[in-house]
Design a protein around this motif. Structure first.
Motif, mmCIF file in Angstrom:
data_model
loop_
_atom_site.group_PDB
_atom_site.id
_atom_site.type_symbol
_atom_site.label_atom_id
_atom_site.label_comp_id
_atom_site.label_asym_id
_atom_site.label_seq_id
_atom_site.Cartn_x
_atom_site.Cartn_y
_atom_site.Cartn_z
ATOM 1 N N LEU A 35 23.120 25.910 51.106
ATOM 2 C CA LEU A 35 23.199 24.700 51.939
ATOM 3 C C LEU A 35 23.211 23.440 51.089
ATOM 4 C CD1 LEU A 35 20.819 25.786 54.825
ATOM 5 C CD2 LEU A 35 23.299 25.433 54.969
ATOM 6 N N TRP A 36 22.541 23.476 49.962
ATOM 7 C CA TRP A 36 22.514 22.325 49.071
ATOM 8 C C TRP A 36 23.912 22.028 48.543
ATOM 9 C CZ3 TRP A 36 23.446 21.550 43.822
ATOM 10 C CH2 TRP A 36 22.992 20.333 43.306
ATOM 11 N N PRO A 52 25.307 36.592 53.250
ATOM 12 C CA PRO A 52 23.920 36.993 53.472
ATOM 13 C C PRO A 52 22.899 35.990 52.915
ATOM 14 C CG PRO A 52 25.204 38.875 52.763
ATOM 15 C CD PRO A 52 26.070 37.650 52.593
ATOM 16 N N LEU A 53 23.236 35.376 51.803
ATOM 17 C CA LEU A 53 22.350 34.351 51.239
ATOM 18 C C LEU A 53 22.299 33.129 52.148
ATOM 19 C CD1 LEU A 53 23.582 34.582 47.540
ATOM 20 C CD2 LEU A 53 21.522 35.601 48.510
ATOM 21 N N GLU A 57 19.067 31.525 54.285
ATOM 22 C CA GLU A 57 18.689 30.114 54.246
ATOM 23 C C GLU A 57 18.627 29.529 55.647
ATOM 24 O OE1 GLU A 57 20.918 27.712 51.494
ATOM 25 O OE2 GLU A 57 20.727 29.217 49.919
ATOM 26 N N LEU A 58 19.578 29.889 56.495
ATOM 27 C CA LEU A 58 19.557 29.395 57.876
ATOM 28 C C LEU A 58 18.300 29.874 58.606
ATOM 29 C CD1 LEU A 58 23.311 29.864 58.859
ATOM 30 C CD2 LEU A 58 22.134 27.712 58.364
ATOM 31 N N ASP A 59 17.858 31.086 58.299
ATOM 32 C CA ASP A 59 16.655 31.636 58.939
ATOM 33 C C ASP A 59 15.398 30.860 58.569
ATOM 34 O OD1 ASP A 59 18.127 33.581 60.221
ATOM 35 O OD2 ASP A 59 17.630 35.167 58.783
ATOM 36 N N VAL A 70 23.765 25.484 63.645
ATOM 37 C CA VAL A 70 23.126 26.637 62.998
ATOM 38 C C VAL A 70 23.509 27.923 63.723
ATOM 39 C CG1 VAL A 70 20.922 27.714 62.393
ATOM 40 C CG2 VAL A 70 21.223 25.247 62.103
ATOM 41 N N ASN A 71 23.451 27.913 65.055
ATOM 42 C CA ASN A 71 23.841 29.096 65.825
ATOM 43 C C ASN A 71 25.302 29.446 65.594
ATOM 44 O OD1 ASN A 71 21.265 29.296 66.978
ATOM 45 N ND2 ASN A 71 21.828 27.906 68.625
#
Length: 93
Positions: A35-36, A52-53, A57-59, A70-71
């Motif tokens: 996300l960064w 998957p990474l 991060e979203l979790d 996000v969804n």
């Protein structure tokens, strides 16, 4: 946000975009490297090994960063994982 096969046209799109705020650049690059890497002016592309990474991060993303984006990002990640040569694109201006 959209999903493409290779560099082709999008096969799936988000209905909403990521609203850029001052919060996103403040994310810790060690804990949120995917996300960064997002840039409001450039594209960020995630392949099937990076998704998957990104999902992890979203979790753990703090609620203040949340929203419908996000969804929809999670849904598009599933599209990437459901086939080969698919990429999730965050499209900047």
């Amino acid at each position: 946000m959209n999903v493409r096969i290779g560099l082709g046209k999008p096969i799936a799109r988000a209905q909403v975009g990521l609203e850029w705020t001052d919060l996103l650049p403040a994310l810790d690059s060690v804990n949120f490297p995917m996300l960064w890497a997002l840039d409001p002016y450039g594209d960020a592309v995630f392949n099937e090994r990076q998704v998957p990474l990104l999902l992890a991060e979203l979790d753990r993303l703090p609620e203040v960063y949340g929203g419908e984006w996000v969804n929809q990002a999670r849904e598009l990640c599933q599209v990437v994982q459901s086939g080969v040569h698919r990429f999730l694109w965050f499209v900047g201006d």
